[in-house]
Design an enzyme around this catalytic site. Structure first.
Site, mmCIF file in Angstrom:
data_model
loop_
_atom_site.group_PDB
_atom_site.id
_atom_site.type_symbol
_atom_site.label_atom_id
_atom_site.label_comp_id
_atom_site.label_asym_id
_atom_site.label_seq_id
_atom_site.Cartn_x
_atom_site.Cartn_y
_atom_site.Cartn_z
ATOM 1 N N THR A 100 0.884 -1.288 0.085
ATOM 2 C CA THR A 100 0.087 0.007 -0.020
ATOM 3 C C THR A 100 0.753 1.330 -0.117
ATOM 4 O O THR A 100 2.017 1.255 0.401
ATOM 5 C CB THR A 100 -0.867 -0.158 1.126
ATOM 6 O OG1 THR A 100 -1.521 1.191 1.257
ATOM 7 C CG2 THR A 100 -0.199 -0.269 2.571
ATOM 8 N N ASP A 101 0.251 2.318 -0.437
ATOM 9 C CA ASP A 101 1.005 3.503 -0.515
ATOM 10 C C ASP A 101 0.947 4.072 0.961
ATOM 11 O O ASP A 101 1.954 5.057 1.299
ATOM 12 C CB ASP A 101 0.244 4.763 -1.221
ATOM 13 C CG ASP A 101 -1.226 4.946 -0.936
ATOM 14 O OD1 ASP A 101 -1.645 4.151 0.254
ATOM 15 O OD2 ASP A 101 -1.981 5.744 -1.453
ATOM 16 N N GLU A 102 0.545 3.491 1.835
ATOM 17 C CA GLU A 102 0.554 3.953 3.487
ATOM 18 C C GLU A 102 1.784 3.543 3.964
ATOM 19 O O GLU A 102 2.113 4.243 5.020
ATOM 20 C CB GLU A 102 -0.594 3.227 4.119
ATOM 21 C CG GLU A 102 -1.972 3.603 3.571
ATOM 22 C CD GLU A 102 -3.171 3.655 4.280
ATOM 23 O OE1 GLU A 102 -3.084 3.692 5.561
ATOM 24 O OE2 GLU A 102 -4.304 3.543 3.665
ATOM 25 N N TYR B 272 -1.487 -0.564 11.203
ATOM 26 C CA TYR B 272 -1.740 -0.980 9.793
ATOM 27 C C TYR B 272 -0.685 -0.841 8.784
ATOM 28 O O TYR B 272 -0.126 -1.675 8.315
ATOM 29 C CB TYR B 272 -3.185 -0.505 9.098
ATOM 30 C CG TYR B 272 -3.156 -0.880 7.789
ATOM 31 C CD1 TYR B 272 -3.322 -2.123 7.291
ATOM 32 C CD2 TYR B 272 -3.135 0.286 6.732
ATOM 33 C CE1 TYR B 272 -3.430 -2.427 6.004
ATOM 34 C CE2 TYR B 272 -3.293 -0.074 5.253
ATOM 35 C CZ TYR B 272 -3.497 -1.403 5.099
ATOM 36 O OH TYR B 272 -3.402 -1.616 3.703
ATOM 37 N N LYS C 128 2.194 -3.408 7.212
ATOM 38 C CA LYS C 128 2.451 -3.868 5.775
ATOM 39 C C LYS C 128 3.814 -3.482 5.498
ATOM 40 O O LYS C 128 4.328 -4.229 4.800
ATOM 41 C CB LYS C 128 1.389 -2.718 5.114
ATOM 42 C CG LYS C 128 0.010 -3.193 5.189
ATOM 43 C CD LYS C 128 -0.459 -4.435 4.593
ATOM 44 C CE LYS C 128 -0.355 -4.631 3.292
ATOM 45 N NZ LYS C 128 -0.797 -5.975 2.641
HETATM 46 P P1 NAD Z 1 -10.112 -6.719 2.620
HETATM 47 O O1 NAD Z 1 -10.068 -6.387 4.400
HETATM 48 O O2 NAD Z 1 -11.534 -6.584 2.060
HETATM 49 O O3 NAD Z 1 -9.895 -8.359 2.429
HETATM 50 C C1 NAD Z 1 -8.912 -8.851 3.303
HETATM 51 C C2 NAD Z 1 -8.899 -10.430 3.032
HETATM 52 O O4 NAD Z 1 -7.806 -11.112 3.640
HETATM 53 C C3 NAD Z 1 -10.350 -10.893 3.762
HETATM 54 O O5 NAD Z 1 -10.818 -12.009 2.663
HETATM 55 C C4 NAD Z 1 -9.994 -11.771 4.955
HETATM 56 O O6 NAD Z 1 -10.758 -12.945 5.151
HETATM 57 C C5 NAD Z 1 -8.364 -12.249 4.512
HETATM 58 N N1 NAD Z 1 -7.718 -12.471 5.560
HETATM 59 C C6 NAD Z 1 -7.416 -11.718 6.563
HETATM 60 N N2 NAD Z 1 -6.490 -12.311 7.434
HETATM 61 C C7 NAD Z 1 -6.267 -13.418 6.902
HETATM 62 C C8 NAD Z 1 -5.545 -14.493 7.432
HETATM 63 N N3 NAD Z 1 -4.631 -14.364 8.522
HETATM 64 N N4 NAD Z 1 -5.091 -15.603 6.653
HETATM 65 C C9 NAD Z 1 -5.980 -15.616 5.333
HETATM 66 N N5 NAD Z 1 -6.721 -14.759 4.964
HETATM 67 C C10 NAD Z 1 -6.749 -13.543 5.891
HETATM 68 O O7 NAD Z 1 -8.955 -5.928 2.112
HETATM 69 P P2 NAD Z 1 -9.031 -5.617 0.515
HETATM 70 O O8 NAD Z 1 -9.233 -4.201 0.668
HETATM 71 O O9 NAD Z 1 -9.100 -6.173 -0.368
HETATM 72 O O10 NAD Z 1 -7.218 -5.388 0.635
HETATM 73 C C11 NAD Z 1 -6.408 -6.568 0.112
HETATM 74 C C12 NAD Z 1 -4.903 -6.396 0.082
HETATM 75 O O11 NAD Z 1 -4.602 -5.014 -0.533
HETATM 76 C C13 NAD Z 1 -4.325 -6.281 1.630
HETATM 77 O O12 NAD Z 1 -2.977 -6.681 1.779
HETATM 78 C C14 NAD Z 1 -4.143 -4.490 1.671
HETATM 79 O O13 NAD Z 1 -3.382 -4.100 2.557
HETATM 80 C C15 NAD Z 1 -3.911 -4.219 0.398
HETATM 81 N N6 NAD Z 1 -4.233 -2.908 -0.344
HETATM 82 C C16 NAD Z 1 -5.741 -2.341 0.038
HETATM 83 C C17 NAD Z 1 -6.005 -1.089 -0.395
HETATM 84 C C18 NAD Z 1 -7.420 -0.757 -0.374
HETATM 85 O O14 NAD Z 1 -7.453 0.534 -0.707
HETATM 86 N N7 NAD Z 1 -8.395 -1.436 -0.051
HETATM 87 C C19 NAD Z 1 -4.807 -0.373 -1.131
HETATM 88 C C20 NAD Z 1 -3.627 -0.567 -1.181
HETATM 89 C C21 NAD Z 1 -3.419 -1.886 -0.827
HETATM 90 P P1 TYD Z 2 -10.033 4.959 4.481
HETATM 91 O O1 TYD Z 2 -11.077 4.458 3.749
HETATM 92 O O2 TYD Z 2 -10.112 4.368 6.017
HETATM 93 O O3 TYD Z 2 -8.557 4.632 3.777
HETATM 94 P P2 TYD Z 2 -7.168 4.838 4.511
HETATM 95 O O4 TYD Z 2 -7.210 5.600 5.683
HETATM 96 O O5 TYD Z 2 -6.601 3.714 4.506
HETATM 97 O O6 TYD Z 2 -6.600 6.107 3.296
HETATM 98 O O7 TYD Z 2 -10.080 6.368 4.590
HETATM 99 C C1 TYD Z 2 -9.908 7.122 3.521
HETATM 100 C C2 TYD Z 2 -9.860 8.702 4.038
HETATM 101 O O8 TYD Z 2 -11.274 9.042 4.377
HETATM 102 C C3 TYD Z 2 -8.941 9.083 4.972
HETATM 103 O O9 TYD Z 2 -8.430 10.170 5.015
HETATM 104 C C4 TYD Z 2 -9.816 8.991 6.515
HETATM 105 C C5 TYD Z 2 -11.233 9.576 6.089
HETATM 106 N N1 TYD Z 2 -12.333 9.103 6.548
HETATM 107 C C6 TYD Z 2 -13.248 9.738 7.218
HETATM 108 O O10 TYD Z 2 -13.087 10.944 6.861
HETATM 109 N N2 TYD Z 2 -14.197 9.179 7.854
HETATM 110 C C7 TYD Z 2 -14.499 8.042 7.988
HETATM 111 O O11 TYD Z 2 -15.461 7.305 8.565
HETATM 112 C C8 TYD Z 2 -13.567 7.172 7.367
HETATM 113 C C9 TYD Z 2 -13.666 5.372 7.593
HETATM 114 C C10 TYD Z 2 -12.446 7.494 6.913
#
Ligand code: NAD
Ligand code: TYD
Length: 343
Positions: free
Chosen positions: A127-129, A151, A155
């Site tokens: 992630t970019d985080e 988090y 990562k």
């Molecule tokens: P999500 O929370 O929707 O899905 C996570 C999945 O991982 C779920 O299906 C959960 O059951 C499974 N999981 C959790 N712990 C586990 C374990 N110990 N063993 C096996 N499975 C497990 O998340 P997402 O948004 O789909 O993110 C997927 C990946 O992409 C993550 O690694 C996240 O850090 C990364 N990512 C997400 C975003 C975003 O904006 N959502 C951005 C950049 C990177």
């Molecule tokens: P989020 O979807 O939690 O992603 P991330 O923090 O991983 O980027 O949040 C996206 C942005 O939205 C972040 O700046 C936090 C803000 N946010 C709110 O303002 N209110 C909320 O209830 C949530 C969940 C996020």
């Protein structure tokens, strides 16, 4: 890459990636390996199980369970692991970091050990985080990591372990660092689906702080295409950022949601900020563009498409918001002071 293990494939991005890959490659066999936490849902894959029955399998398991991972990769003759599995919500990591560390640190370690023992290609989804708060300019892949939430730190740990296995053991690894993904099947704790579903029900949108934090909201399929490009053309041992390369303030994202749904600004509730809230992320995506990939959607277009999907698919999110989610919502937002209301 003919036989993929997709960990975390029942979650938001993993399920979109699974569908995308099976639709794109006729000769691909794909196994989803997922613990099915609150965020992992078999409904996300019900069409996949139906449409690709001969080429798709599901195994329930924890990535930290090295023996079960090893048995699964062996019995399905896997050649590549793509690791999406993680606990993924920053706010939950502030409330309770434990599972974040277990899954991202110990879980990724277990996967790397299996990949090393069996000679598998390993792709890690990051992630970019991990770059932390970007005051100016845009993050490039060689920048130092400066994660600021549990988090993001979990990562970053997984990224460093993955790179260390490449250097130390010559493991064939790649990493992608994605910006905020949005689109179908995202658990409604994340901001865009939370705000869309709240707005549909005329429930206030809790905007943290002044709402001027900057995020790059990319469409999930663009991210999946980027991961696919890196799997096919990425250089081993390298990291690739994936995003639109443009970020916008959260309030602009809120305006797009409200205007698309025809809802009033009075639904905006400015609430007490998130602890350690990163004000800005920004990705330079030149390196992955050089592989021939480019994003197909702007942030604005991605938000609009996402609004439309949630408006049309309440069969998916209503049961979620009626379940465990209510308890979480009360814990996360119940005591938060409202500091102002949108005019
Ligand atoms: P999500 O929370 O929707 O899905 C996570 C999945 O991982 C779920 O299906 C959960 O059951 C499974 N999981 C959790 N712990 C586990 C374990 N110990 N063993 C096996 N499975 C497990 O998340 P997402 O948004 O789909 O993110 C997927 C990946 O992409 C993550 O690694 C996240 O850090 C990364 N990512 C997400 C975003 C975003 O904006 N959502 C951005 C950049 C990177
Ligand atoms: P989020 O979807 O939690 O992603 P991330 O923090 O991983 O980027 O949040 C996206 C942005 O939205 C972040 O700046 C936090 C803000 N946010 C709110 O303002 N209110 C909320 O209830 C949530 C969940 C996020």
């Amino acid at each position: 890459m003919k036989r993929l293990l997709v960990t975390g494939g029942a979650g938001f991005i993993g399920s979109n990636f699974t569908r995308y890959m099976l639709q794109t490659y006729d000769d691909l066999q794909l196994v989803v390996y997922d613990k099915l936490t609150y965020a992992g849902r078999l409904e996300n894959l019900q069409d996949v199980a139906r449409d690709f029955a001969g080429r798709y399998a599901f195994v329930q398991g924890d990535i930290a369970d090295q023996a079960l991972v090893a048995q699964t990769t062996r019995s399905h003759a896997i050649d590549t692991i793509v690791n999406f599995a993680a606990e993924t919500h920053v706010d939950r990591s502030i409330l309770d970091p434990d599972a974040f560390i277990r899954t991202s640190c110990l879980g990724t370690y277990a996967l790397l050990e299996v990949a090393r023992a069996q000679g598998l290609r390993f792709h890690h989804i990051s992630t970019d985080e991990v770059y932390g708060f970007v005051r100016e300019g845009a993050s490039v892949e060689a920048d130092p990591l400066a994660p600021r939430s549990p988090y993001a730190a979990s990562k970053a740990s997984a990224d460093l372990l993955t790179l260390a296995y490449h250097v130390t053991y010559g493991l064939p690894v790649t990493i992608t660092r994605g910006a905020n993904n949005i689109g179908p099947y995202q658990y409604p704790e994340k901001v865009v689906p939370l705000f869309v579903t709240n707005a549909l029900d005329n429930v206030p949108l809790p905007v943290y702080g002044d709402g001027m934090q900057m995020r790059d909201y990319q469409y999930v399929i663009d991210h999946c295409e980027g991961v696919d490009a890196v799997l096919r053309k990425g250089q081993l041992g390298e990291v690739y950022n994936i995003g639109t390369g443009h970020e916008l303030p959260n309030l602009e994202m809120v305006e797009i949601i409200l205007s698309r749904l025809g809802k009033p600004r009075s639904l905006i509730h400015f609430v007490e900020d998130r602890a350690g809230h990163d004000r800005r992320y920004s990705l330079n995506v030149d390196k992955i563009r050089a592989l021939g990939w480019q994003p197909r959607h702007t942030c604005q277009a991605a938000i609009a498409l996402t609004v439309d999907w949630y408006a049309a698919n309440d069969w998916w999110w209503r049961p979620i918001k009626a379940g465990e989610f209510r308890e979480y919502y009360a814990r996360q937002y119940g005591q938060r002071a409202v500091l102002g209301v949108g005019q």
